[in-house]
Design a protein around this motif. Structure first.
Motif, PDB file in Angstrom:
ATOM      1  N   ARG A   1       0.822  -1.140  -0.132  1.00 15.79           N
ATOM      2  CA  ARG A   1      -0.068   0.098   0.130  1.00 15.79           C
ATOM      3  C   ARG A   1       0.904   1.283  -0.012  1.00 15.79           C
ATOM      4  NH1 ARG A   1      -5.255  -1.121   1.458  1.00 15.79           N
ATOM      5  NH2 ARG A   1      -5.679  -3.047   2.532  1.00 15.79           N
ATOM      6  N   ASP A   2       1.879   1.230   0.915  1.00 13.31           N
ATOM      7  CA  ASP A   2       2.551   2.373   0.843  1.00 13.31           C
ATOM      8  C   ASP A   2       3.649   2.569  -0.099  1.00 13.31           C
ATOM      9  OD1 ASP A   2       5.028   1.113   1.777  1.00 13.31           O
ATOM     10  OD2 ASP A   2       4.336   1.291   3.819  1.00 13.31           O
ATOM     11  N   GLY A   3       4.122   1.729  -1.072  1.00  8.44           N
ATOM     12  CA  GLY A   3       4.941   1.864  -1.957  1.00  8.44           C
ATOM     13  C   GLY A   3       6.480   1.249  -1.682  1.00  8.44           C
ATOM     14  N   ARG A   4       6.535   0.802  -0.534  1.00  8.54           N
ATOM     15  CA  ARG A   4       8.037   0.272  -0.446  1.00  8.54           C
ATOM     16  C   ARG A   4       8.254  -0.855  -1.264  1.00  8.54           C
ATOM     17  NH1 ARG A   4       7.794  -1.449   5.504  1.00  8.54           N
ATOM     18  NH2 ARG A   4       5.585  -1.077   5.293  1.00  8.54           N
ATOM     19  N   PHE A   5       7.195  -1.651  -1.268  1.00  3.75           N
ATOM     20  CA  PHE A   5       7.503  -2.760  -2.183  1.00  3.75           C
ATOM     21  C   PHE A   5       7.686  -2.638  -3.561  1.00  3.75           C
ATOM     22  CE2 PHE A   5       5.835  -6.083  -5.096  1.00  3.75           C
ATOM     23  CZ  PHE A   5       6.654  -7.429  -4.386  1.00  3.75           C
ATOM     24  N   ALA A   6       6.934  -1.610  -4.105  1.00  3.65           N
ATOM     25  CA  ALA A   6       7.128  -1.220  -5.560  1.00  3.65           C
ATOM     26  C   ALA A   6       8.517  -0.511  -5.844  1.00  3.65           C
ATOM     27  CB  ALA A   6       6.142  -0.199  -5.999  1.00  3.65           C
ATOM     28  N   ALA A   7       8.992   0.292  -4.951  1.00  2.00           N
ATOM     29  CA  ALA A   7      10.435   0.932  -4.966  1.00  2.00           C
ATOM     30  C   ALA A   7      11.495  -0.140  -4.990  1.00  2.00           C
ATOM     31  CB  ALA A   7      10.602   2.073  -3.911  1.00  2.00           C
ATOM     32  N   ARG A   8      11.267  -1.249  -3.945  1.00  2.00           N
ATOM     33  CA  ARG A   8      12.448  -2.020  -3.840  1.00  2.00           C
ATOM     34  C   ARG A   8      12.432  -3.116  -5.234  1.00  2.00           C
ATOM     35  NH1 ARG A   8      10.336  -2.896   1.488  1.00  2.00           N
ATOM     36  NH2 ARG A   8       9.557  -4.878   0.511  1.00  2.00           N
ATOM     37  N   LEU A   9      11.264  -3.501  -5.719  1.00  3.04           N
ATOM     38  CA  LEU A   9      11.076  -4.230  -6.828  1.00  3.04           C
ATOM     39  C   LEU A   9      11.648  -3.615  -8.097  1.00  3.04           C
ATOM     40  CD1 LEU A   9      10.052  -6.698  -8.223  1.00  3.04           C
ATOM     41  CD2 LEU A   9       7.599  -5.775  -8.608  1.00  3.04           C
ATOM     42  N   VAL A  10      11.201  -2.343  -8.399  1.00  8.03           N
ATOM     43  CA  VAL A  10      11.954  -1.595  -9.353  1.00  8.03           C
ATOM     44  C   VAL A  10      13.205  -1.493  -9.425  1.00  8.03           C
ATOM     45  CG1 VAL A  10      11.784   0.869 -10.646  1.00  8.03           C
ATOM     46  CG2 VAL A  10       9.683  -0.350 -10.089  1.00  8.03           C
ATOM     47  N   ASP A  11      13.736  -1.252  -8.127  1.00  5.36           N
ATOM     48  CA  ASP A  11      15.506  -0.924  -8.123  1.00  5.36           C
ATOM     49  C   ASP A  11      15.957  -2.294  -8.257  1.00  5.36           C
ATOM     50  OD1 ASP A  11      15.283   1.764  -7.611  1.00  5.36           O
ATOM     51  OD2 ASP A  11      15.353   1.473  -5.435  1.00  5.36           O
ATOM     52  N   HIS A  12      15.557  -3.389  -7.705  1.00  5.57           N
ATOM     53  CA  HIS A  12      16.095  -4.797  -8.040  1.00  5.57           C
ATOM     54  C   HIS A  12      16.014  -5.067  -9.494  1.00  5.57           C
ATOM     55  CE1 HIS A  12      17.270  -8.802  -7.056  1.00  5.57           C
ATOM     56  NE2 HIS A  12      16.177  -9.403  -8.064  1.00  5.57           N
ATOM     57  N   VAL A  13      14.841  -4.741 -10.267  1.00  9.81           N
ATOM     58  CA  VAL A  13      14.673  -5.274 -11.797  1.00  9.81           C
ATOM     59  C   VAL A  13      15.692  -4.483 -12.677  1.00  9.81           C
ATOM     60  CG1 VAL A  13      12.951  -5.496 -13.584  1.00  9.81           C
ATOM     61  CG2 VAL A  13      12.258  -6.288 -11.181  1.00  9.81           C
ATOM     62  N   LEU A  14      15.873  -3.229 -12.272  1.00  6.02           N
ATOM     63  CA  LEU A  14      16.409  -2.334 -13.053  1.00  6.02           C
ATOM     64  C   LEU A  14      17.978  -2.346 -12.999  1.00  6.02           C
ATOM     65  CD1 LEU A  14      14.243   1.026 -13.185  1.00  6.02           C
ATOM     66  CD2 LEU A  14      14.371  -1.090 -14.788  1.00  6.02           C
ATOM     67  N   ALA A  15      18.456  -3.047 -11.955  1.00 11.26           N
ATOM     68  CA  ALA A  15      19.883  -3.191 -11.430  1.00 11.26           C
ATOM     69  C   ALA A  15      20.660  -3.818 -12.796  1.00 11.26           C
ATOM     70  CB  ALA A  15      20.357  -3.827 -10.439  1.00 11.26           C
ATOM     71  N   GLY A  16      21.629  -3.071 -13.476  1.00 12.15           N
ATOM     72  CA  GLY A  16      22.367  -3.698 -14.698  1.00 12.15           C
ATOM     73  C   GLY A  16      21.664  -3.361 -15.926  1.00 12.15           C
ATOM     74  N   HIS A  17      20.549  -2.419 -15.905  1.00 13.03           N
ATOM     75  CA  HIS A  17      19.844  -2.122 -17.019  1.00 13.03           C
ATOM     76  C   HIS A  17      19.938  -0.645 -17.416  1.00 13.03           C
ATOM     77  CE1 HIS A  17      18.321  -6.176 -18.103  1.00 13.03           C
ATOM     78  NE2 HIS A  17      18.286  -6.407 -17.011  1.00 13.03           N
ATOM     79  N   VAL A  18      19.840   0.129 -16.242  1.00 11.63           N
ATOM     80  CA  VAL A  18      19.829   1.674 -16.337  1.00 11.63           C
ATOM     81  C   VAL A  18      21.083   2.034 -16.797  1.00 11.63           C
ATOM     82  CG1 VAL A  18      19.345   3.598 -15.080  1.00 11.63           C
ATOM     83  CG2 VAL A  18      18.081   1.731 -14.505  1.00 11.63           C
ATOM     84  N   ILE A  19      21.223   2.924 -17.799  1.00 12.96           N
ATOM     85  CA  ILE A  19      22.213   3.731 -18.062  1.00 12.96           C
ATOM     86  C   ILE A  19      22.200   5.301 -17.188  1.00 12.96           C
ATOM     87  CG2 ILE A  19      23.402   4.696 -20.077  1.00 12.96           C
ATOM     88  CD1 ILE A  19      23.386   1.811 -20.066  1.00 12.96           C
ATOM     89  N   ALA A  20      23.290   5.456 -16.588  1.00 11.76           N
ATOM     90  CA  ALA A  20      23.500   6.397 -16.013  1.00 11.76           C
ATOM     91  C   ALA A  20      23.814   7.624 -16.985  1.00 11.76           C
ATOM     92  CB  ALA A  20      24.758   6.472 -15.095  1.00 11.76           C
TER      93      ALA A  20
END
Length: 203
Positions: free
Chosen positions: A179-198
């Motif tokens: 409900r509060d967004g913690r799960f969404a933030a952790r999930l997005v960060d985990h999935v994007l690791a190694g894919h985001v271009i700084a």
């Protein structure tokens, strides 16, 4: 002579909406789809059986229109940052699944393949497509690495949300982090690791 009926929604439309709401209410209260009866629906809606059968030939037709009535446009993300947009959309998916009437129907329809497929197409897929659009835009703009497979990333973002909601459906309430967004933030960060271009890599 002018009609004395008060202005507002026509009686037939009010009856139809009452029937659709009653069907959803009964499913959310735990009545299995196969056990749901037209008698129970009209009793909850406060109308007669003839009212239902003038509009629908059977329970299955009622349920098909229930799903049609649940369609709605997904949330539009801010559009300024890939991660922020994904967190907004994944969090909205989490919140919608655990708080809205339409989202809470998901576990109730799993045992009915035809209705479930229709539910996914009409109700779930627009929200999933919004996440897909952000990922595809990330590849186009270079925010995501060229090797990124958008459909794989999409599955990694939505699969854990959907499975967690289904697994938690038998337990009263829902995890607070959905409900509060913690799960969404952790999930997005985990999935994007190694894919985001700084950004400093783009110059």
């Amino acid at each position: 002579m002018p009609s004395s009926r008060a202005p507002g929604r026509p009686r037939s439309e009010r009856a139809s909406q009452a029937i659709l709401r009653a069907a959803v209410d009964l499913l959310l209260e735990g009545v299995p789809v196969e056990a749901l009866s037209t008698e129970a629906v009209v009793a909850r809606a406060g109308v007669g059986k003839a009212t239902l059968y003038r509009r629908w030939p059977n329970k299955e037709a009622v349920l098909r229109d229930v799903l049609e009535s649940l369609t709605e446009a997904p949330v539009r993300p801010p559009g300024a940052d890939l991660r922020e947009d994904l967190v907004v959309l994944v969090h909205e998916l989490c919140r919608w699944l655990v708080e809205s009437r339409s989202g809470r129907l998901l576990p109730r329809l799993l045992g009915t393949p035809e209705l479930y497929a229709r539910y996914v197409h009409l109700v779930i897929e627009p929200r999933v497509s919004a996440i897909r659009d952000v990922l595809c835009a990330g590849v186009r703009t270079g925010a995501l690495a060229p090797h990124s497979q958008t459909e794989m990333l999409l599955t990694m973002l939505t699969g854990p949300v959907l499975s967690r909601v289904v697994l938690c459906s038998a337990v009263p309430g829902s995890p607070d982090d959905l409900r509060d967004g913690r799960f969404a933030a952790r999930l997005v960060d985990h999935v994007l690791a190694g894919h985001v271009i700084a950004r400093n890599q783009l110059s």
